[in-house]
Design a protein around this motif. Sequence first.
Motif, mmCIF file in Angstrom:
data_model
loop_
_atom_site.group_PDB
_atom_site.id
_atom_site.type_symbol
_atom_site.label_atom_id
_atom_site.label_comp_id
_atom_site.label_asym_id
_atom_site.label_seq_id
_atom_site.Cartn_x
_atom_site.Cartn_y
_atom_site.Cartn_z
ATOM 1 N N CYS A 4 -19.431 -25.332 2.953
ATOM 2 C CA CYS A 4 -18.557 -24.153 2.815
ATOM 3 C C CYS A 4 -17.753 -23.914 4.089
ATOM 4 O O CYS A 4 -16.564 -23.576 4.022
ATOM 5 C CB CYS A 4 -19.403 -22.920 2.488
ATOM 6 S SG CYS A 4 -20.209 -22.996 0.870
ATOM 7 N N ILE A 5 -18.383 -24.106 5.236
ATOM 8 C CA ILE A 5 -17.661 -23.946 6.509
ATOM 9 C C ILE A 5 -16.540 -24.983 6.614
ATOM 10 O O ILE A 5 -15.416 -24.674 7.026
ATOM 11 C CB ILE A 5 -18.635 -24.061 7.695
ATOM 12 C CG1 ILE A 5 -19.611 -22.882 7.690
ATOM 13 C CG2 ILE A 5 -17.865 -24.115 9.016
ATOM 14 C CD1 ILE A 5 -20.713 -23.008 8.729
ATOM 15 N N GLY A 6 -16.842 -26.229 6.232
ATOM 16 C CA GLY A 6 -15.827 -27.281 6.282
ATOM 17 C C GLY A 6 -14.657 -27.006 5.369
ATOM 18 O O GLY A 6 -13.493 -27.205 5.741
ATOM 19 N N VAL A 7 -14.932 -26.532 4.142
ATOM 20 C CA VAL A 7 -13.850 -26.197 3.210
ATOM 21 C C VAL A 7 -13.011 -25.047 3.761
ATOM 22 O O VAL A 7 -11.774 -25.055 3.663
ATOM 23 C CB VAL A 7 -14.435 -25.841 1.828
ATOM 24 C CG1 VAL A 7 -13.332 -25.316 0.908
ATOM 25 C CG2 VAL A 7 -15.101 -27.055 1.205
ATOM 26 N N PHE A 8 -13.675 -24.068 4.367
ATOM 27 C CA PHE A 8 -12.955 -22.934 4.952
ATOM 28 C C PHE A 8 -12.031 -23.397 6.082
ATOM 29 O O PHE A 8 -10.864 -22.991 6.159
ATOM 30 C CB PHE A 8 -13.952 -21.896 5.462
ATOM 31 C CG PHE A 8 -13.322 -20.698 6.107
ATOM 32 C CD1 PHE A 8 -12.677 -19.735 5.349
ATOM 33 C CD2 PHE A 8 -13.351 -20.534 7.490
ATOM 34 C CE1 PHE A 8 -12.083 -18.625 5.949
ATOM 35 C CE2 PHE A 8 -12.763 -19.446 8.095
ATOM 36 C CZ PHE A 8 -12.123 -18.488 7.319
ATOM 37 N N ILE A 9 -12.538 -24.261 6.966
ATOM 38 C CA ILE A 9 -11.711 -24.790 8.065
ATOM 39 C C ILE A 9 -10.553 -25.612 7.505
ATOM 40 O O ILE A 9 -9.409 -25.528 7.992
ATOM 41 C CB ILE A 9 -12.573 -25.624 9.025
ATOM 42 C CG1 ILE A 9 -13.606 -24.732 9.720
ATOM 43 C CG2 ILE A 9 -11.703 -26.338 10.055
ATOM 44 C CD1 ILE A 9 -14.585 -25.494 10.590
ATOM 45 N N HIS A 10 -10.830 -26.401 6.466
ATOM 46 C CA HIS A 10 -9.782 -27.217 5.854
ATOM 47 C C HIS A 10 -8.665 -26.351 5.293
ATOM 48 O O HIS A 10 -7.471 -26.641 5.475
ATOM 49 C CB HIS A 10 -10.404 -28.078 4.745
ATOM 50 C CG HIS A 10 -9.424 -28.960 4.065
ATOM 51 N ND1 HIS A 10 -9.333 -29.090 2.702
ATOM 52 C CD2 HIS A 10 -8.448 -29.773 4.566
ATOM 53 C CE1 HIS A 10 -8.368 -29.933 2.385
ATOM 54 N NE2 HIS A 10 -7.823 -30.358 3.495
ATOM 55 N N MET A 11 -9.025 -25.266 4.616
ATOM 56 C CA MET A 11 -8.016 -24.375 4.054
ATOM 57 C C MET A 11 -7.225 -23.680 5.152
ATOM 58 O O MET A 11 -5.999 -23.492 5.025
ATOM 59 C CB MET A 11 -8.682 -23.334 3.156
ATOM 60 C CG MET A 11 -9.335 -23.922 1.905
ATOM 61 S SD MET A 11 -8.176 -24.862 0.877
ATOM 62 C CE MET A 11 -7.027 -23.572 0.405
ATOM 63 N N LEU A 12 -7.895 -23.325 6.248
ATOM 64 C CA LEU A 12 -7.177 -22.704 7.367
ATOM 65 C C LEU A 12 -6.145 -23.667 7.950
ATOM 66 O O LEU A 12 -5.018 -23.258 8.286
ATOM 67 C CB LEU A 12 -8.167 -22.274 8.455
ATOM 68 C CG LEU A 12 -8.993 -21.005 8.196
ATOM 69 C CD1 LEU A 12 -9.910 -20.730 9.384
ATOM 70 C CD2 LEU A 12 -8.083 -19.800 7.954
ATOM 71 N N ILE A 13 -6.512 -24.934 8.072
ATOM 72 C CA ILE A 13 -5.580 -25.921 8.626
ATOM 73 C C ILE A 13 -4.404 -26.121 7.674
ATOM 74 O O ILE A 13 -3.243 -26.225 8.106
ATOM 75 C CB ILE A 13 -6.319 -27.243 8.902
ATOM 76 C CG1 ILE A 13 -7.297 -27.051 10.063
ATOM 77 C CG2 ILE A 13 -5.335 -28.361 9.220
ATOM 78 C CD1 ILE A 13 -8.121 -28.264 10.386
ATOM 79 N N LEU A 14 -4.669 -26.167 6.368
ATOM 80 C CA LEU A 14 -3.573 -26.304 5.409
ATOM 81 C C LEU A 14 -2.637 -25.100 5.466
ATOM 82 O O LEU A 14 -1.409 -25.243 5.400
ATOM 83 C CB LEU A 14 -4.136 -26.462 3.996
ATOM 84 C CG LEU A 14 -4.807 -27.793 3.659
ATOM 85 C CD1 LEU A 14 -5.357 -27.762 2.247
ATOM 86 C CD2 LEU A 14 -3.837 -28.958 3.823
ATOM 87 N N LEU A 15 -3.211 -23.913 5.599
ATOM 88 C CA LEU A 15 -2.387 -22.703 5.668
ATOM 89 C C LEU A 15 -1.573 -22.626 6.952
ATOM 90 O O LEU A 15 -0.477 -22.054 6.973
ATOM 91 C CB LEU A 15 -3.270 -21.459 5.540
ATOM 92 C CG LEU A 15 -3.889 -21.199 4.165
ATOM 93 C CD1 LEU A 15 -4.904 -20.075 4.239
ATOM 94 C CD2 LEU A 15 -2.806 -20.873 3.145
ATOM 95 N N SER A 16 -2.095 -23.210 8.028
ATOM 96 C CA SER A 16 -1.402 -23.150 9.320
ATOM 97 C C SER A 16 -0.439 -24.306 9.530
ATOM 98 O O SER A 16 0.285 -24.332 10.521
ATOM 99 C CB SER A 16 -2.423 -23.127 10.459
ATOM 100 O OG SER A 16 -3.199 -24.316 10.468
ATOM 101 N N THR A 17 -0.438 -25.276 8.611
ATOM 102 C CA THR A 17 0.453 -26.425 8.747
ATOM 103 C C THR A 17 1.894 -26.001 8.485
ATOM 104 O O THR A 17 2.199 -25.393 7.452
ATOM 105 C CB THR A 17 0.056 -27.541 7.761
ATOM 106 O OG1 THR A 17 -1.292 -27.942 8.033
ATOM 107 C CG2 THR A 17 0.977 -28.751 7.931
ATOM 108 N N LYS A 18 2.779 -26.317 9.415
ATOM 109 C CA LYS A 18 4.182 -25.933 9.305
ATOM 110 C C LYS A 18 4.992 -27.104 8.760
ATOM 111 O O LYS A 18 4.847 -28.230 9.208
ATOM 112 C CB LYS A 18 4.737 -25.493 10.660
ATOM 113 C CG LYS A 18 4.032 -24.272 11.248
ATOM 114 C CD LYS A 18 4.612 -23.919 12.605
ATOM 115 C CE LYS A 18 3.918 -22.706 13.204
ATOM 116 N NZ LYS A 18 4.434 -22.352 14.539
ATOM 117 N N THR A 19 5.865 -26.818 7.797
ATOM 118 C CA THR A 19 6.716 -27.847 7.205
ATOM 119 C C THR A 19 8.168 -27.391 7.183
ATOM 120 O O THR A 19 8.767 -27.289 6.127
ATOM 121 C CB THR A 19 6.260 -28.183 5.784
ATOM 122 O OG1 THR A 19 6.319 -26.978 5.000
ATOM 123 C CG2 THR A 19 4.857 -28.716 5.751
#
Length: 449
Positions: free
Chosen positions: A403-418
């Motif tokens: 669950c911690i890993g999925v949470f970190i993964h979602m944070l990184i996706l949300l913070s990724t700038k395109t």
Amino acid sequence: MKLQERYDIISSQLSSSFDVVSRHLSIQGTQAWVFFISSLSDSALITRLVESFVSTVSNHLNITFYPGGVEAIQDDKKAITNLLSGQALVLLEHSDDYYCIETRHYPARSTSEPSVEKSVRGSHDGFVENVILNVGLIRRRIRDPRLVVTMNKEGVKTRTDIAYLYIDELVDVDVLQDFEHRLKMLDETEILSERNLCESLYGKTWNPYPHVRYTERPDICAIHLLQGYLIALVDNSPTAMILPTTFFEQTKQIEEYTQTTMVAIFTRVLRLIGIAFSLYLLPLWIGLLIDRIPTMLKLPMLDIHPITFGFQVILADIVVEWIRQSLIHTPSILSSIMSFIAVFVLGDMAIELGAYTSEILIMVAVSNIGNLLTPSYELSLANKVFRIFIGTLALFFGCNGFCIGVFIHMLILLSTKTIKFPYLYPFIPFSYKECKRIFVGAPIKVKKD
């Protein structure tokens, strides 16, 4: 400036290479020098260029060069750059201009379907290393007078041709202005590939997810141009950059536009499930086993030792990655040997020796099939990096670590700038129109003149 002085300026800046050719012409008292690079110029076009000079001067007509386009410039550095790009350079007496004539003929392979973006239906051509041919493949599909193709040269020593394309009145103005501003402010970084260009424009980052979409298919570029995207091509590279992009945009495949609506939706949903499995299935299974929660697989949970179990899972995943990379770099004549080796390292013999169990092989295989389902090669590699990261957390902390890993993964996706859109757009923020286009496959519509 006298003709001989201008000849000396050009000659002094060129190395003594076998393919740097200079010829002196004297027709009816008119003197001229012709420079060209034999390895980059078409000999037939050079012959017709000389013939045009001879025929016009001999008949006391204004000097005319044909058949290519002609550009008269006075900057000797720009003239040399054009010469090293394959154009012929003509110096005439009584004229201070450098005449650059289009005689380029680059060595290039024939177009073929990209090996990483194959399709059953649709076109089977792909980009090559010649930027001029690549532009032609796109123009063949879009015959709109509003299609804009702009060419730049970047790099101090490479002077690489960079072409970017967009359809006027359709392109996102913010994206276009941002791209042109960054390209104008580009430093003296040498550009050798589309990846160099992306890093030079938008900077390097430790985030493994791609900020632009890469493709070798001209039909995908044509579709995105009609949808208002911007395309960038780099000479000597068969890959185009599509700007901007999102996570879900990179999960789309060209066959979605060649199948019926129901079949396209069905294959798209199955693909997204496979991509989700490639990310979360193996880490979730590891977390369940570490917490002694029963699963459908018959792995004896009482005998599980976290270190041994984790080593077996990591070893199996690494072996699959080794085989994948070796198949990419192995010559086709040796590919049968690699298949023979794969049978040993991933077959019954490895299981009998205790390297890993059959259950581990099944889960690793399903996860890697999800990676192969991902249309974007760069996105699949990024997903694999995060699968290993989440799996490691699950190995040490069980389901809580998952669950911690999925949470970190979602944070990184949300913070990724395109460039403009959030990476998880159109879900965050939500857009019904874009969700319909991505998941239902809305038809391509453009503004009418």
